[in-house]
Design a protein around this motif. Structure first.
Motif, PDB file in Angstrom:
ATOM      1  N   LEU A 121      25.732  77.263   8.890  1.00 41.86           N
ATOM      2  CA  LEU A 121      25.215  75.933   8.590  1.00 41.86           C
ATOM      3  C   LEU A 121      25.264  74.989   9.797  1.00 41.86           C
ATOM      4  O   LEU A 121      24.985  73.797   9.670  1.00 41.86           O
ATOM      5  N   LEU A 123      27.824  73.926  11.358  1.00 47.23           N
ATOM      6  CA  LEU A 123      28.984  73.031  11.367  1.00 47.23           C
ATOM      7  C   LEU A 123      30.042  73.519  12.344  1.00 47.23           C
ATOM      8  O   LEU A 123      30.846  72.744  12.845  1.00 47.23           O
ATOM      9  N   VAL A 124      30.046  74.806  12.558  1.00 49.17           N
ATOM     10  CA  VAL A 124      31.027  75.423  13.456  1.00 49.17           C
ATOM     11  C   VAL A 124      30.247  76.158  14.543  1.00 49.17           C
ATOM     12  O   VAL A 124      29.322  76.915  14.234  1.00 49.17           O
ATOM     13  N   ALA A 149      23.707  73.940   0.265  1.00 49.17           N
ATOM     14  CA  ALA A 149      25.018  74.524   0.588  1.00 49.17           C
ATOM     15  C   ALA A 149      26.177  73.610   0.230  1.00 49.17           C
ATOM     16  O   ALA A 149      26.081  72.384   0.347  1.00 49.17           O
ATOM     17  N   ILE A 150      27.219  74.219  -0.231  1.00 45.68           N
ATOM     18  CA  ILE A 150      28.506  73.540  -0.411  1.00 45.68           C
ATOM     19  C   ILE A 150      29.547  74.399   0.295  1.00 45.68           C
ATOM     20  O   ILE A 150      29.666  75.593   0.008  1.00 45.68           O
ATOM     21  N   VAL A 151      30.264  73.787   1.221  1.00 52.52           N
ATOM     22  CA  VAL A 151      31.261  74.550   1.968  1.00 52.52           C
ATOM     23  C   VAL A 151      32.664  74.122   1.544  1.00 52.52           C
ATOM     24  O   VAL A 151      32.971  72.931   1.531  1.00 52.52           O
ATOM     25  N   GLU A 152      33.467  75.078   1.186  1.00 49.34           N
ATOM     26  CA  GLU A 152      34.872  74.910   0.822  1.00 49.34           C
ATOM     27  C   GLU A 152      35.074  74.190  -0.503  1.00 49.34           C
ATOM     28  O   GLU A 152      35.693  74.712  -1.394  1.00 49.34           O
ATOM     29  N   TYR A 153      34.636  72.952  -0.599  1.00 50.98           N
ATOM     30  CA  TYR A 153      34.697  72.235  -1.869  1.00 50.98           C
ATOM     31  C   TYR A 153      33.655  71.125  -1.833  1.00 50.98           C
ATOM     32  O   TYR A 153      33.237  70.704  -0.762  1.00 50.98           O
ATOM     33  N   SER A 155      32.127  67.851  -1.406  1.00 52.53           N
ATOM     34  CA  SER A 155      32.539  66.562  -0.835  1.00 52.53           C
ATOM     35  C   SER A 155      31.426  65.540  -1.040  1.00 52.53           C
ATOM     36  O   SER A 155      30.334  65.698  -0.495  1.00 52.53           O
ATOM     37  N   PHE A 156      31.745  64.536  -1.839  1.00 52.59           N
ATOM     38  CA  PHE A 156      30.774  63.468  -2.092  1.00 52.59           C
ATOM     39  C   PHE A 156      31.462  62.121  -1.923  1.00 52.59           C
ATOM     40  O   PHE A 156      32.672  62.066  -1.706  1.00 52.59           O
ATOM     41  N   TYR A 157      30.677  61.069  -2.044  1.00 52.83           N
ATOM     42  CA  TYR A 157      31.235  59.722  -1.852  1.00 52.83           C
ATOM     43  C   TYR A 157      31.930  59.275  -3.132  1.00 52.83           C
ATOM     44  O   TYR A 157      31.274  59.145  -4.178  1.00 52.83           O
ATOM     45  N   PRO A 158      33.232  59.048  -3.072  1.00 54.63           N
ATOM     46  CA  PRO A 158      33.982  58.782  -4.301  1.00 54.63           C
ATOM     47  C   PRO A 158      33.609  57.470  -4.976  1.00 54.63           C
ATOM     48  O   PRO A 158      33.788  57.329  -6.179  1.00 54.63           O
ATOM     49  N   PHE A 213      23.787  69.405  -6.635  1.00 55.27           N
ATOM     50  CA  PHE A 213      23.442  69.008  -5.263  1.00 55.27           C
ATOM     51  C   PHE A 213      22.703  70.132  -4.530  1.00 55.27           C
ATOM     52  O   PHE A 213      21.675  69.898  -3.897  1.00 55.27           O
TER      53      PHE A 213
ATOM     54  N   THR B 166      32.335  64.253   3.747  1.00 49.88           N
ATOM     55  CA  THR B 166      30.898  64.218   3.460  1.00 49.88           C
ATOM     56  C   THR B 166      30.048  64.521   4.699  1.00 49.88           C
ATOM     57  O   THR B 166      28.864  64.830   4.558  1.00 49.88           O
ATOM     58  N   THR B 169      28.776  67.857   4.260  1.00 46.73           N
ATOM     59  CA  THR B 169      27.712  67.926   3.255  1.00 46.73           C
ATOM     60  C   THR B 169      26.397  67.446   3.857  1.00 46.73           C
ATOM     61  O   THR B 169      25.342  68.036   3.610  1.00 46.73           O
ATOM     62  N   ARG B 177      22.741  65.981  14.090  1.00 39.88           N
ATOM     63  CA  ARG B 177      23.965  65.203  14.338  1.00 39.88           C
ATOM     64  C   ARG B 177      23.640  63.882  15.011  1.00 39.88           C
ATOM     65  O   ARG B 177      24.129  62.833  14.616  1.00 39.88           O
ATOM     66  N   ASP B 338      33.346  71.020  16.152  1.00 36.64           N
ATOM     67  CA  ASP B 338      33.170  71.656  14.853  1.00 36.64           C
ATOM     68  C   ASP B 338      33.470  70.610  13.787  1.00 36.64           C
ATOM     69  O   ASP B 338      34.328  69.743  13.985  1.00 36.64           O
TER      70      ASP B 338
END
Lengths: 371, 345
Positions: A121, A123-124, A149-153, A155-158, A213, B166, B169, B177, B338
């Motif tokens: 994705l 990210l890494v 995609a959802i990675v790990e868990y 994550s959204f805006y609380p 999502f 987020t 996400t 980015r 990362d």
């Protein structure tokens, strides 16, 4: 109609690709684009060739966005490696994920599943190696627009509600229409709590919102990391069913999980990872078949073990719980029984069962550890 | 670019639900209005009758030869450095007497109180009240509250993405980015402009309110300063805030933490203040101190400007340079890193 015959033939050859609405789309393409006037056998052959070409071009044109009919893997990694300091998180990973499959990335915690997803994705940053999405090694951002995609868990805006979160991501990703959100919330069972703040959601509800999502804009490829984490058993079953359904509708779903039975239930193919290494890769059915066995009670178990161990087509024979366990299919039971009978060892009782991914997984990961 | 503007729009959709921007705006408005109302109260609580009864100094000379005449100069003329017309008609001896008296005023500070009252009055009458309100936010010394508030906001907006996880996400959905970061910066510029517009409107309301409640001559609506100065301070402040937005974003991206980002960027104020003081101890390095970020910002946003045109250009370029360097470094760091999960900060 001929087009329908061709469609049926294709359906037999490519059952997954030509199923459901895309199959219907194929038929529609044929109807729109060709007329068969039945001018004898030669004309039939000519028309058949034309139909084949037209079928490919029309299908690629109409359903090309979905990559249907394209046999290239949707994800391919080549010696993908990620090293954090002295820790090798992913080591030389080469795998390919076929289109239209539910594909499992199975491994214990810390095996490199999430890092692999992170690399796919963008990210890494990989330390070395390459990967392609949709057959393309560059233009990752464009490719990612076709991925949910959802990675790990999740994550959204609380401070936003579930609905507002979806609306926000729909807006920035430019995926779908605002009116789709109600349907998505309904689909994941959040219709009643869509207007509650995300911070008030339980973990299970967060996972459900994560699923809604990833479905925004109906992407071709879904990457889900531990999608049932924190869910109750009913919720887990529901989500597994939904994921299965998504794959059957033609999407590719890559599910990372440490839950063996989950992968077994949801996925067609699997990559097993341990300590950043790929341990095994293949279809779940093949892997299970490789672990298929029969259990025998005989008049002389020790002798039976000696006789069967000498057979080169039987991989493994062992004593377990007062029974002889033979790595073999039920179809081979008659032959085993005959061979033993010739040596005056008689089978008293038999049972057989498919292999369990869990057992297979534990075996191969412990092999890796032992090495 | 169109997608970046779309991103900015959606960032606002999200950010407006946060409490932090509204709290910071409230602080900015309150501080800016303190100037207006403190000026008014100071002016009003002073002995208004002094002004009403002509209690401030004036000096008159009269003569009969060759033709009768008189000449009067007031503190208002003195403070505004103007001489009423007719000075050349005063007989020589009387003129010398008048100039001697004016010198005495200067020495004794006779009109200081009048000058201070004039200054107070300028603080709550339009349009100077707006210029002063914005100036209080941008360049009120020793603490430039505007830059501090915008850095806190920048660190909060960017840092919350790390804190909630987020960022992953968003970026996993194919948002570039640099594009995402740029959209955030555009939003922060827009928010700082909006804050100045709000301050302007509230100041107009305050000045009008003062005009309505005043029973004396203190409540003139529009009789001090120039409207062009309002536009100038507005534009200069928005431009001057750019490096602080960049600094807040940079500190947060570098530390991937809202809290540390705020601490680092605000801490820079303290470090720079010490550094500027040390540099000013040395004659050669004193000029360098003028081009440090905060010092440059303060001199840039002071109205009326104390800089000549070449100094103004130098400060303009210094602000631009800080912005470009910080933005480029932020983009580079952000690209290399990362993206981890939620930090919970």
């Amino acid at each position: 109609m001929l087009s329908e015959r061709v469609y049926r033939a294709l359906l037999v050859a490519y059952p997954r690709e030509f199923r459901g609405e895309y199959g219907e789309l194929m038929v529609q393409c044929f109807r729109d684009r060709m007329r068969f006037d039945g001018k004898g056998p030669r004309a039939l052959i000519v028309w058949m060739h034309m139909i084949s070409d037209l079928a490919i071009s029309a299908f690629q044109e109409h359903a090309g966005g979905y990559g249907m009919g394209n046999t290239k893997p949707i994800i391919e990694t080549d010696a993908l490696t990620k090293i954090y300091g002295s820790i090798v998180a992913v080591d030389d990973l080469s795998m390919s994920v076929p289109r239209g499959h539910a594909f499992g990335l199975l491994g214990p915690n810390g095996s490199g599943k999430t890092t692999t997803m992170g690399m796919l994705l963008g990210l890494v940053q990989p330390t070395s190696g390459n990967f392609s999405l949709f057959g393309s090694t560059d233009g990752l951002q464009d490719s990612l627009r076709r991925v949910g995609a959802i990675v790990e868990y999740p994550s959204f805006y609380p401070y936003l509600t579930g609905r507002e979160n979806l609306r926000y991501f729909q807006g920035i990703f430019q995926r779908g229409e605002p009116e789709d959100i109600d349907g998505l919330l309904e689909k994941v069972g959040l219709a009643e709590s869509g207007d509650r703040r995300f911070s008030t959601y339980s973990l299970g509800m967060k996972q459900r919102l994560g699923l809604a999502f990833v479905l925004l804009g109906d992407p071709e490829l879904l990457l889900l990391d531990e999608p049932t984490n924190g869910m109750d058993p009913a919720g887990m079953a529901e989500v597994r069913h939904l994921i299965r359904q998504l794959a059957e509708d033609g999407r590719t779903v890559l599910v990372a999980s440490h839950l063996l039975n989950e992968v077994e239930q949801m996925c067609d193919s699997v990559v097993i990872m341990s300590d950043g290494n790929l341990i095994a890769q293949g279809s779940v059915s093949d892997i299970l078949r490789s672990d298929e066995h029969v259990r025998l009670k005989t008049t002389d178990d020790e002798k039976a073990v000696t006789i069967l161990s000498a057979l080169d087509w039987i991989e493994d024979v062992r004593m377990e719980g007062g029974e002889v366990v033979v790595s073999s299919t039920r179809d081979e039971l008659a032959e085993i029984s005959t061979i033993l009978g010739r040596a005056e060892v008689y089978v008293i009782e038999t049972s057989s069962g498919p292999g369990s991914l869990e057992k297979y997984f534990l075996e191969i990961t412990s092999e890796g550890e032992n090495e | 670019m169109q997608h970046t503007l779309q991103l900015t729009k959606w960032e606002w959709f999200k950010v407006r639900r946060l409490r932090m921007p509204w709290i910071l705006l409230a602080i900015a408005v309150l501080v800016s209005q303190l100037g207006v109302w403190v000026n008014y109260l100071a002016f009003h609580n002073d002995d208004v009758n002094i002004l009403m009864s002509g209690g401030f100094s004036s000096y008159s000379v009269a003569w009969d030869e060759p033709t009768p005449g008189s000449y009067t100069i007031t503190c208002s003329d003195f403070v505004n450095d103007r001489m009423p017309p007719g000075l050349d008609q005063i007989p020589e001896d009387r003129r010398a007497e008048l100039l001697k008296e004016i010198d005495a005023w200067r020495t004794e500070g006779v009109c200081d109180r009048f000058a201070s009252r004039t200054q107070l009055r300028r603080g709550f009458t339009l349009p100077n009240s707006i210029t002063q309100s914005i100036a209080i936010i941008s360049s009120f010394r020793p603490i430039a509250i505007g830059p501090i508030l915008i850095m806190i906001l920048a660190a909060s907006i960017v840092g919350s993405e790390y804190g909630y996880g987020t960022l992953r996400t968003v970026l996993a959905g194919g948002i570039g980015r640099w594009k995402f970061l740029f959209a955030k910066m555009l939003l922060l510029i827009r928010m700082s402009s909006d804050a100045l517009i709000v301050i302007t409107l509230v100041t107009v309301a305050s000045s009008l309110a003062i005009a309505l409640i005043s029973t004396d001559d203190s409540g003139g609506i529009a009789d001090s300063g120039k409207w062009s100065e309002v536009v100038l301070i507005f534009l200069k402040t928005v431009y001057g805030l750019l490096p602080f937005i960049s600094l807040g974003v940079f500190a947060t991206v570098l530390t991937t933490s809202r809290g540390v980002g705020i601490t680092l960027s605000v801490g820079y104020f303290i470090v720079e203040s010490i550094l500027a003081t040390l540099l000013r101890l040395n004659e050669t390095l004193a000029d360098v101190a003028d081009y440090l970020l905060i010092q440059a910002f303060l001199s840039w946003t002071t109205i009326p400007s104390e800089l000549n045109s070449s100094q103004a250009l130098g400060v303009f370029l210094a602000i631009l340079g800080y912005t470009v360097i910080l933005v480029a470094t932020t983009a580079w760091v952000f690209k290399q890193r990362d993206i981890a999960g939620a930090t919970g900060d």
